[in-house]
Scaffold this active site. Structure first.
Site, PDB file in Angstrom:
ATOM      1  N   ARG A  93       0.993  -1.234   0.117  1.00 35.31           N
ATOM      2  CA  ARG A  93      -0.218   0.059  -0.008  1.00 35.31           C
ATOM      3  C   ARG A  93       0.783   1.048  -0.091  1.00 35.31           C
ATOM      4  NH1 ARG A  93      -3.069  -3.134   4.006  1.00 35.31           N
ATOM      5  NH2 ARG A  93      -5.321  -3.241   3.464  1.00 35.31           N
ATOM      6  N   MET A 104      -1.646   5.288  -5.502  1.00 39.12           N
ATOM      7  CA  MET A 104      -1.989   3.971  -5.509  1.00 39.12           C
ATOM      8  C   MET A 104      -2.558   3.519  -4.139  1.00 39.12           C
ATOM      9  SD  MET A 104       0.425   0.562  -6.077  1.00 39.12           S
ATOM     10  CE  MET A 104       0.518  -0.127  -4.775  1.00 39.12           C
ATOM     11  N   ARG A 337      -8.203   4.186  13.783  1.00 40.65           N
ATOM     12  CA  ARG A 337      -8.045   5.633  13.386  1.00 40.65           C
ATOM     13  C   ARG A 337      -9.499   6.481  14.098  1.00 40.65           C
ATOM     14  NH1 ARG A 337     -10.172   4.647   7.013  1.00 40.65           N
ATOM     15  NH2 ARG A 337     -12.101   3.486   7.817  1.00 40.65           N
ATOM     16  N   HIS A 453     -37.046  38.519   0.511  1.00 38.44           N
ATOM     17  CA  HIS A 453     -37.690  38.656   2.097  1.00 38.44           C
ATOM     18  C   HIS A 453     -37.900  37.725   2.617  1.00 38.44           C
ATOM     19  CE1 HIS A 453     -41.513  39.746   4.222  1.00 38.44           C
ATOM     20  NE2 HIS A 453     -40.839  41.098   4.377  1.00 38.44           N
ATOM     21  N   CYS A 837     -21.488  42.210  11.622  1.00 35.58           N
ATOM     22  CA  CYS A 837     -22.871  41.700  11.589  1.00 35.58           C
ATOM     23  C   CYS A 837     -23.434  41.235  10.356  1.00 35.58           C
ATOM     24  CB  CYS A 837     -23.689  42.956  12.083  1.00 35.58           C
ATOM     25  SG  CYS A 837     -23.768  44.349  10.644  1.00 35.58           S
TER      26      CYS A 837
END
Lengths: 885, 885
Positions: A93, A104, A337, A453, A837
């Site tokens: 891997r 890969m 993980r 609106h 704001c």
């Protein structure tokens, strides 16, 4: 000493991510912790770089070190690569520092050839398993290492299935698979001009090269360019012993979370499948067993697994997502993980782990995404529910609602008074509809964007809204709408999802929002961390109360114009606008003053002790008048029909008035302080109302901190002139009352020129408030109303813009103006209060940016205050650590 | 040594402006040059400052020095202040470094009291003269020094005139004036509680104090604040012997210019009046004599005066405006200053003086105002003509025209074909009117601002236009308009002044524009000085030819959309926009391609050897379609009348189409590169046309430099995407033709974000062109169309803005963005070509700013190219001198 290019798993550790990549470091860390990880080794990222540096050749010594590491694996497993008697099979891997698409992925079962295949079949007694493993290996290796189009392999497989009448791959027999494997090898011969490599060492060498080469594949380079990842990091290569969960009843494979990822409950959660490989779990043919069953089925394995799960969670100090395989009763840990989790679970796990002493409060704050908080604060459609979506519009205001369709506001009020839940459906809304919007569960419109609106009002009152749903064809006369072939009549039930823009037929199950104890605890941690204050935008006392309940530390924007849109006030407002003489205008203003004062009294009481920024009238006056085109149609019709009389004349006169006030680009027209300069009476009335209200509640013992905000200033003289006029008014009010009240004057920074000349403007402003909605419009030269339907969303989907700048603050452009303004404003007036704001005030990445700019506060919708509180705390925690302090 | 506070005229000189003020330095310089200046002295500006520094007291020694200087004057004149036998009378005037309204002007005849008055009468034998001088002195002194309302003096004078039946002041007798003087003194007594001061020294002391105090009058302070003049300069005081031109036939007074200020002819020009004072000349009761007559009447005085005039002109190296008085045959020079002059005269004098060796070419360039050039390039209404103004609108395009009124474009064409001059009068214009605008002498509209269609087209074709004339009520059915009570029918003659916005009844005398030899010479000097190039905005070959004739060095903006508005092309454009499938769209585009290519061929030929920047389609597509509201009215009418049929259906369909394309803020909508990204076919057609045209004319031997400009870019990815698409098209065209042509890609910088991210954008742009019209709109957040009528002009008149930012570039705000963009753009690409193509490109102060920013060129209307050439040269000459180079 020669460079060390290869590390056995037991030689590395979790901190060696740069050298060993993420996967390699993880495997090393688990190995180091004594967990049963199938033995293997990692070739370093430096080896990858050296490979490129030397013209795509393995660096000196690397291959020898890899062979030595392989020998070590063989010694640990008792198997041997290429040995027919007891063959070692490995996976290969890639593994860079961060996981990266385009590189890969995995070659499994490397080491198989006719000889070792025979050995594998002999040892497992399972020819089908053996041939399946073999043909998969050829396919993966052929595609990934030899670069053969994978469709060609699939084509062979399909042909075979068709020939023998098999529907699924699993329907193929051992013999079929043997034929397939032979045909695969023939394909490889045709495509590459060479035989498929039988030498396992040759296979390994080629696979390692393929991993190195995949680092510079076109896709990987594009990905790194886009994410600004350096090109010189290189990838590591992991070579690991294969283990098999499909070796019989004492084998199996599974995944599990150390806590429940949906609820956060602290129990093992997951599932496994005996006598199976990972792919079988995914295929979903057999029903997996719950992890709890393992305690009965394989008690020893379960106890061992539970021990590892606890260990890994404590080790990584976070809920883990684990993959494991049991081969002939022996447990192997393949991956660990941090686990993905739901909003509820994220909050609960974080707060629980603080209680368990596992993590600090600061870490808890970092463990929850602001989007999670957003979810928890709105009613959601149960994700498990099956729904029939009949239309999709703009996700204009979040949350979900079900109710009976009504087509006008009056009926919405009537029905809801009799206990019905209603969804107000309108072509578009106007101030005339607000009373209906307030009682409705949600709003659906056929026209209008995120600043229409409907959208603006819905967000401000916290109702879900789907806007601009163009496929919804409303027939107001028949009182029904049609969409996607479905006709919905008034009274029929629909549901809307304001978070996704979906319109759904019928009622659907909902998940109710909850400000749980855990959430409150988490927000408490956030408050103790953050420096940026969080204020809220609130136009009404009821909004102010919600804001305060959600933890707002002030009102950053009170839009006074919404007050004028209310049913009883709008006619007075229109009278004022259309007045032909000062006396009539003043009379109308005097009546409005009473309303205004009471609004402010309510807000001041709700915000006792906290600042309230009130913006003076901002929108163009024609927004308060009837629509020009509707009038035009009415007058034209009357003329065409030869109608006369006072009613027609009145309409004609109004048409003329409204026509004279029309603007080509109202966004850039007579509004904001420009109005105040042309018609000072309105501002004067508003300031009078603010000061009178402040004095009144002050006498009640309320601590009141009004801040008067003058909108749309572009030149210092605008602010100076308006301020001077209004200071006189304020003084008059205070003299009349015989008391004084402390207040501030300030301005919006919402056109680029204000930001560019902030040094001048700060001379007359005690505070700045970034109006980033308008500032984004003017900085980009984009009208949000026009753009979102016509090109902006396409811009985002085509990656011309990274995101919608009206949702996520554009830090490069708009942010640059903000930085200039903060620096120039503070240079003139060091203690100037600076906030934001615009809607960005509640968006996490924008909140983080505001924190970095050093603003005093962000102000957002009352409903997003908790989101902003968390984001502001995370901003502190993601600051670079200062060295040497 | 004690400070010197007082300078006799003969002690100072022209360079002592700071210390003696402008007037004092001028009198000193003339005295020094030996001219007969009535003796006098100046109290310095430092004395004024010292006066304030010591709490409004004369500084030590100042008064004594003044008395000493007075003694010197007495010695020179033989007269004595306060002496009954031969009284010295003086004037007292303020005189700061620069002339400044709000400060004390003049007190004349100081020194008069009953005794000296007697002496004056005795010496002149003219009691009326004496009493008149006396009452004037009391009046001026009373008003200016004693601060008494001047109306009160006028009231006494009027009462006396009424009593004796006098119409004019001059009808009053000596006795009347004696009475008036007594009543004046009584008034002073009542107002101040004291007698009018009779001691001439007391009078002098008070007058000097009054001058000092006027430096800090409210008006003077406001003026200095506004013009950013420091408050610590102080004013000087000038005390000068009075001379009288009304002493008899050998006395007189006059003014003269050293050259003709109207034509520039090098002859003395002016007039004088024997036996008169300055005021009599102004009163206009007697006809003054031309200065040439003096040569016969007073030959010696004339020769002497002519000598002084020559001397002063040579001394000051400029045409002088002189004031003089002859007292009993003796000439006195009272004032000299640079004379104001007409546009024609300014140019001629400057060029003549270069020929005469009096000034350098650089000085000549500095002597002419850019506004003068502007005037010379347009037909003007004779300023001497008496006109009847019936309306005033916006001065939308300069120049003047007379013609018969027509109310539609077709009739305009028809009438002008039969030789009539016409003025096209429309409520507002649209693309349908362009053919009429082209043949008309000028255009008058009732609606629309400076960026209305009428205004933009008129400027681009160089026709005068008065727009937005709201008092003009047009009745298209009756074919007439009314304004200010006057009804003008079709065929009646009117005149319009596009430089002032005036609409005038009937024909008026005009002054024709002329590109004279002198003007060409002057522009030649300018060209040799300037570094900034001047390009022109031109959409058609005919514009390009004018531009080149006026000295343009390139085309900075060719707006391709105007081409599509032409009568024969608009229907094809509409077909393209409304196409429902790609094939129909492409067919329309193929037809447009032929037109476009020919346009470009014409322009490329005209600009042989020079660059041509072509902007791709910019305006929103709905601008090419019929007006939505007109359609709405038509469809509504048809419905109300129950009409049916294919015609109505077609209208309905069109209404729907146009309705779907409508935008709330079209200025910020789907236009510019956004169009190109949504509908790439249009851009592709345009680039194809540009490249095909370039290749075609290139084969003719024309040197062609096309630059393709992508409008409205706000994010680098917009430019990148469009550019990549179009580079492919360009490559295709060149491959098809089997040849290559060099061209550039660049962008407008017209939204703030483009300026703020110019470093990124420059990666994909070989040139930037500041579109300051739109950049001003977006930076201010002001829609020009809406603002000019509704608040912008009021902003300017109320001094909220120093000037209209759409005419004069806002250097503080918009200019800051431009500076950021130039710096960032050049940092990325050092040789990037940067220009400006907004209307500011022809405005002198904006041209100067562009020069300072280091732009490569300004591009303006072809008609303003000469103005910009001069302004660019002046920008060089006004650069601060570099020290030490």
């Amino acid at each position: 000493m020669a460079t060390k290019w290869v590390y056995a798993f037991r030689e590395g550790n979790g901190s060696m991510r740069d050298l060993l990549g993420g996967k390699g470091a993880g495997a090393a860390e688990m190995t180091r912790a004594g967990l049963p990880v199938p033995p293997g080794f990692t070739i370093t990222t430096e080896a990858c770089n050296a490979y490129y540096a030397s013209g795509e050749r393995f660096p000196d010594g690397m291959w020898d070190q890899a062979i030595a590491a392989l020998r070590d694996v063989e010694a640990q497993t008792g198997k041997k690569l290429g040995d027919e008697g007891n063959p070692l099979l490995v996976s290969v891997r890639s593994g860079a520092r961060t996981s990266m698409p385009g590189m890969m992925d995995t070659v499994l079962n490397l080491g198989l050839n006719p000889n070792t295949l025979r050995g594998l079949i002999a040892r497992t007694g399972n020819p089908r398993f053996g041939y399946d493993a073999y043909r998969r290996f050829i396919q993966m290796f052929g595609k990934i290492v030899l670069d053969i189009d994978s469709d060609k392999f699939e084509h062979i497989l399909d042909a075979r299935k068709q020939k023998v009448g098999a529907k699924l791959d699993t329907d193929l027999s051992a013999d079929d698979l043997q034929v397939v494997a032979e045909e695969f090898k023939e394909l490889v011969r045709t495509e590459t001009g060479k035989d498929f490599p039988t030498d396992p060492y040759e296979q390994l060498r080629l696979a390692i090269q393929a991993v190195f080469r995949s680092w510079n594949s076109a896709r990987a380079i594009t990905y790194r360019d886009f994410h600004k990842i350096p090109h010189n990091l290189g990838t590591a290569v992991n070579v690991q012993t294969m283990v098999f969960g499909n070796m019989g009843a004492d084998s199996g494979t599974g995944v599990a979370f150390t806590r429940n990822p949906n609820t956060g409950e602290n129990v093992l959660y997951g599932e496994y499948l005996p006598n199976a490989q990972g792919e079988d779990v995914v295929a979903g043919i057999r029903t997996p067993h719950q992890i709890a069953e393992m305690a009965r089925e394989w008690p020893a394995v379960y106890q061992e697994f539970k021990r590892y799960a606890d260990l890994l969670e404590r080790h990584y100090r976070d809920m883990q997502d684990l993959e494991f395989t049991v081969e002939n009763g022996k447990l192997y840990m393949l991956q660990t993980r941090s686990g993905k989790r739901s909003a509820v679970s994220a909050v609960k796990i974080a707060v629980d782990m603080v209680a368990e002493g596992l993590i600090s409060k600061e870490e808890a704050v970092q463990r929850v995404e602001p989007g999670h908080i957003e979810q928890l604060l709105h009613r959601q459609i149960d994700p498990a529910a099956k729904v029939h979506v009949i239309a999709k519009g703009l996700n204009a205001s979040p949350g979900a609602a079900s109710g009976k369709v009504v087509f006008d506001a009056d009926r919405a009020v009537k029905w809801s008074e009799s206990g019905e839940k209603v969804i107000l459906v309108r072509p578009e809304t106007s101030p005339d509809d607000v009373h209906g919007m307030i009682v409705a569960q949600g709003i659906l419109t056929a026209r209008g964007g995120a600043t229409s609106h409907a959208a603006v009002v819905a967000r401000s009152i916290g109702k879900p809204c789907v806007a601009g749903t163009e496929t919804v064809k409303i027939d107001l006369e028949l009182r029904q709408f049609a969409s996607d072939g479905v006709v919905i009549k008034e009274g029929d039930v629909i549901s809307i999802n304001g978070s996704t823009g979906e319109v759904i037929e019928g009622a659907v199950p909902m998940i109710e929002p909850e400000l749980t104890g855990e959430l409150q605890a988490l927000l408490g941690y956030a408050d103790s961390v953050r420096r940026l204050q969080v204020w809220a935008n609130a136009d009404y006392p009821r909004d102010a109360e919600i804001a305060r309940r959600n933890g707002a530390q002030g009102i950053g924007l009170c839009r006074t114009e919404h007050m004028f849109f209310e049913t009883e006030r709008l006619p007075i407002m229109q009278e004022m606008i259309l007045a032909r003489d000062d006396a009539t205008r003043q009379a109308a203003l005097d009546r409005l003053l009473v309303f205004q004062k009471n609004d402010f009294v309510g807000i001041f009481r709700a915000m006792n002790g906290l600042p309230v920024v009130i913006r003076l009238l901002d929108p163009p006056l024609h927004e308060f008048l009837p629509d020009y085109e509707e009038l035009l149609v009415q007058v034209t019709e009357a003329h065409a029909r030869g109608e006369h009389g006072p009613e027609v004349e009145k309409k004609e006169a109004l048409l003329k008035e409204v026509g004279a006030m029309r603007e080509a680009n109202p966004m850039l027209g007579l509004r904001g302080c420009r109005l105040g300069l042309m018609f000072p009476q309105v501002n004067a009335m508003q300031v009078r109302a603010i000061l009178q209200a402040a004095i009144e509640v002050g006498r009640e013992g309320v601590s009141v901190h009004p801040e008067i905000m003058i909108p749309l200033v572009g030149h210092v003289n605008e602010l100076k002139t308006v301020r001077e006029q209004l200071e006189k008014v304020a003084d008059d009010v205070m003299k009349e009352a015989g008391t004084r009240v402390s207040y501030k004057f300030g301005t919006m920074i919402e056109v680029p020129r204000a930001a560019l000349t902030a040094d001048e403007i700060a001379k007359y402003a005690e505070f700045f408030s970034f109006g980033t909605n308008d500032l984004t419009q003017t900085t980009f030269g984009i009208s949000r109303d026009d753009a979102e339907g016509k090109f902006l969303l396409q811009y985002v989907s085509q990656k011309i813009l990274p995101s919608n700048p009206f949702q996520v603050l554009d830090q490069t452009g708009v942010g640059k103006l903000m930085r200039l303004a903060v620096e120039a404003g503070r240079a003139t007036r060091s203690d100037i209060e600076v906030g934001i704001c615009g809607e960005h005030g509640g968006e996490p990445s924008s909140v983080e940016f505001c924190h970095r700019l050093g603003l005093n506060y962000v102000s957002c919708s009352p409903f997003r205050v908790p989101v902003a509180r968390l984001a502001a705390a995370q901003a502190v925690l993601s600051e670079p650590v200062k060295v040497g302090v």
